[in-house]
Design an enzyme around this catalytic site. Structure first.
Site, PDB file in Angstrom:
ATOM      1  N   SER A   1      26.779  21.946  -6.593  1.00 24.54           N
ATOM      2  CA  SER A   1      26.385  20.970  -5.580  1.00 24.54           C
ATOM      3  C   SER A   1      25.049  21.368  -4.977  1.00 24.54           C
ATOM      4  O   SER A   1      24.943  22.390  -4.293  1.00 24.54           O
ATOM      5  CB  SER A   1      27.453  20.894  -4.480  1.00 24.54           C
ATOM      6  OG  SER A   1      26.956  20.208  -3.350  1.00 24.54           O
TER       7      SER A   1
ATOM      8  N   GLU B   1      20.918  13.821 -10.648  1.00 23.20           N
ATOM      9  CA  GLU B   1      20.116  12.850  -9.901  1.00 23.20           C
ATOM     10  C   GLU B   1      18.680  12.802 -10.424  1.00 23.20           C
ATOM     11  O   GLU B   1      18.081  11.722 -10.545  1.00 23.20           O
ATOM     12  CB  GLU B   1      20.113  13.188  -8.410  1.00 23.20           C
ATOM     13  CG  GLU B   1      19.319  12.179  -7.586  1.00 23.20           C
ATOM     14  CD  GLU B   1      19.193  12.562  -6.126  1.00 23.20           C
ATOM     15  OE1 GLU B   1      18.161  12.194  -5.519  1.00 23.20           O
ATOM     16  OE2 GLU B   1      20.114  13.219  -5.593  1.00 23.20           O
TER      17      GLU B   1
END
Length: 314
Positions: free
Chosen positions: A228, A131
């Site tokens: 994650s 991201e």
């Protein structure tokens, strides 16, 4: 011999968020429309169970577009991509299906807006996370300074402190991001922030739920992948909230049940990219070993939903 009693305290909300739901549906809808294979750049979300399930249906995951044949459907992951990636895809004639979470796209637009306004950008995030790479890639090299910690915020040296803005990775610890932001605002009073918080609603809600249950539990188990970000933050949040043991597991087979012997209250949550089937799997494994009671502690209801790309609904 009677089984020991175990109360499982389920944090809610937990598991899939709207952005993850949308990303998985995009891959499944693309397979239904175009047939096998559909190529996906990077893991669609950070969860091995999800990725393997989609592979079995015909998705092919690649690291770069150079691994994809020309003129085929390509899905971009929920984490977003630098601008150079859709440009390359267009040049090679791919049918692009953008599964970037709309809340990540919001941060992309903020970066563009600040750059166009002549502001240097400080991004609060984790180096190397997809991201962060995608968001920094919305503007030219050097336009974004990455800050990971409070110490980074104390030492970051912008070119013009009077023309500065900050943006945030959507999956950070709410408390960590607030601490970094506080330092930036103290050092640079003119810094411009987002109109609405960049850390996404799902990240915030899951962290709030864990903060609520952690002080009452002898251990908190977060179901999620080791890559994650939002899952790892949940482990940190549980520990800081007073739980003496906070652990991350991918699924039931990874659990060291011996290490949990003697625990009477076990908190369970799941990262935003972990499907509920993995939670049910862990509960089933616990029932094999303990006499289990279930409590659910819900801090809020989630009603957010995102539309699929137009080419999959027309």
């Amino acid at each position: 011999m009677d089984k020991a009693k175990l109360t499982i305290v389920l944090a809610a909300p937990r598991g899939f968020c709207a952005g993850v739901d949308r990303a998985i549906l995009i891959v499944e809808a693309a397979l239904a429309k175009y047939g096998r294979p559909v190529y996906v750049r990077h893991e669609i979300v950070h969860n091995r169970f999800v990725v393997d399930s989609l592979k079995a249906k015909g998705a092919v995951f690649v690291d770069e577009l150079s691994e994809v044949p020309d003129h085929v459907p390509v899905v971009f992951s929920a984490h977003g991509v630098p601008k150079s990636v859709p440009e390359e895809a267009a040049a090679r004639g791919f049918e692009v299906l953008d599964a970037t979470c709309p809340l990540v796209t919001k941060v992309h637009r903020e970066a563009e807006m600040h750059h166009q306004a002549g502001r240097q950008i400080v991004m609060i995030g984790h180096k190397g996370h997809p991201e962060v790479i995608g968001t920094m890639g919305q503007v030219p090299d050097g336009a974004v300074l990455l800050v990971e910690t409070v110490e980074d915020a104390r030492t970051v040296a912008p070119a013009d402190p009077g023309r500065l803005a900050y943006i945030t990775q959507t999956t950070l610890s709410v408390d960590d991001a607030a601490a970094v932001t506080e330092v930036l605002k103290a050092r640079f009073p003119a810094i411009v922030g987002p109109r609405r918080e960049d850390i996404c609603y799902a990240t915030t809600n899951r962290q709030t739920a864990v903060k609520t249950i952690a002080p009452t539990c002898a251990a908190v188990m977060v179901i999620g992948a080791p890559n994650s970000s939002n899952s790892k933050r949940l482990v940190e949040v549980a520990a800081r909230a007073g739980c003496p043991r906070a652990i991350l597991v991918q699924r039931a087979a990874d659990i060291d049940w011996g290490a949990l012997a003697g625990i009477a209250r076990l908190g369970i949550t799941a990262g935003a990219s972990a499907p509920d089937v993995l939670v049910e799997e862990v509960i089933a494994a616990a029932r094999e070993r303990f006499a289990v009671d279930i409590e659910e502690v819900r801090v809020t209801e989630e009603t957010v939903a995102f539309k699929l790309p137009a080419q999959l609904t027309s």
